[in-house]
Scaffold this active site. Structure first.
Site, PDB file in Angstrom:
ATOM      1  CE1 TYR A 159      -3.220  -2.838   0.308  1.00 14.45           C
ATOM      2  CE2 TYR A 159      -3.792  -2.073   2.502  1.00 14.45           C
ATOM      3  CZ  TYR A 159      -4.006  -2.928   1.450  1.00 14.45           C
ATOM      4  OH  TYR A 159      -5.000  -3.877   1.535  1.00 14.45           O
ATOM      5  N   PRO A 177     -16.045  -4.574   2.246  1.00 11.71           N
ATOM      6  CG  PRO A 177     -15.629  -3.606   4.329  1.00 11.71           C
ATOM      7  CD  PRO A 177     -14.939  -4.038   3.059  1.00 11.71           C
ATOM      8  CG  LEU A 178     -18.730  -0.194   3.414  1.00 12.37           C
ATOM      9  CD1 LEU A 178     -18.359   1.247   3.702  1.00 12.37           C
ATOM     10  CD2 LEU A 178     -20.042  -0.554   4.086  1.00 12.37           C
ATOM     11  N   GLY A 179     -18.713  -3.061  -0.596  1.00  7.32           N
ATOM     12  CA  GLY A 179     -18.851  -3.262  -2.035  1.00  7.32           C
ATOM     13  C   GLY A 179     -18.219  -2.172  -2.859  1.00  7.32           C
ATOM     14  CB  THR A 208     -21.848  -0.882  -5.047  1.00  5.03           C
ATOM     15  OG1 THR A 208     -21.466  -2.010  -4.237  1.00  5.03           O
ATOM     16  CG2 THR A 208     -20.865  -0.719  -6.182  1.00  5.03           C
TER      17      THR A 208
END
Length: 282
Positions: free
Chosen positions: A60, A206-208, A211
């Site tokens: 990262y 986890p939040l797509g 989306t």
């Protein structure tokens, strides 16, 4: 009542809702994102809010996320667990290749130890199995690093259920990191195996990838309205309710978004609401 803690490897307790650090670096995990002061403030705020699990990786930035963690939080609170990853080399935004030869894994792990300013890494995850290197060789090197005390627990990123079964024959596995969220249950078999073996499952996206925060699902919107919450908070709360081994680590570069994410742990979903949300994957 829902248990908000999990014991990695059976001996390393963490709060199940953690923080991913991919949001502290630039697009495609390349270069900086904003100023260092903002990243330092966000990491401090997360720990002050009770986060004990930080999810990062050597690529990262590359290197930058680990450096920011050390700059912000070293010397570390004894309750803080840093989960970092090795096994891939990033060459540009969203560009990387596997690097799973034993000597590469050792060099990457030792470099992470130096950047994080620690003698041992709580959770070291293999970012990908290198298809050019036998699995046994990759896991064998991680097991040697564990025996030497350089890592405490071994994790895997992006694996199939069969790969996890084979890996468990070679080394103790404390965590898996696969995609999983309200709309993506493709790793359900992996999750079931983690539940059976007491392995932490750190769902990525986890939040797509955003989306799930755009109120696209009527059920999410309805449940969110009942709790005076945002759809992203409901998505995180659902993960915490769905399985006791799920330990989401949503990433963000925003203090307000961090607070919103962490507040999801206070939302208690009813059986009716859980049934509505469960049905989204049908």
């Amino acid at each position: 009542m829902m248990d908000l803690t999990f014991s990695l490897g059976g001996d390393l307790p963490v709060r199940r809702l953690g923080l991913g650090t991919g949001g502290l670096v630039g697009p495609g995990y390349w270069g900086p994102r904003g100023g260092r002061a903002e990243a330092v403030a966000l990491l401090h705020s997360a720990v002050e809010r009770g986060v004990t699990l930080l999810d990062t990786a050597d690529n990262y930035g590359p290197d930058l996320a680990e450096e920011l963690i050390a700059e912000s939080l070293h010397p570390y609170d004894e309750r803080l667990v840093i989960a970092t990853k090795g096994g891939v080399v990033r060459t540009g935004p969203d560009r990387w290749h596997c690097a799973g030869r034993p000597e590469q894994l050792r060099a990457q792990c030792e470099a992470s130890l130096r950047r994080l300013r620690v003698d041992s890494i709580g959770l070291y995850q293999l970012h990908r199995f290198d298809p050019a290197v036998p699995m046994a060789e990759q896991l064998g090197e991680l097991a040697r690093l564990r025996a030497e005390g350089k890592i405490r627990h071994i994790g895997l990123d992006t694996v199939t259920a069969e790969q996890l079964r084979l890996a468990l024959e070679s080394a103790p596995i404390a965590s898996v990191q696969n995609p999983y969220n309200l709309l993506d249950r493709s790793s359900a078999e992996v999750l079931a195996l983690c539940e059976a073996r007491g392995i932490a499952f750190l769902p990525y996206y986890p939040l797509g990838s955003g989306t799930l925060t755009h109120e696209s699902a009527a059920a999410v919107t309805a449940v969110a309205a009942e709790h005076g919450a945002g759809p992203g908070q409901i998505a995180l709360a659902w993960l915490l309710h769905h399985s006791p081994v799920l330990c989401p680590t949503p990433g963000t570069g925003s203090l307000s978004h961090l607070a919103e994410n962490l507040d999801a742990a206070t939302i208690h979903l009813t059986a009716r609401e859980l049934a509505l949300l469960d049905a989204l994957a049908d």
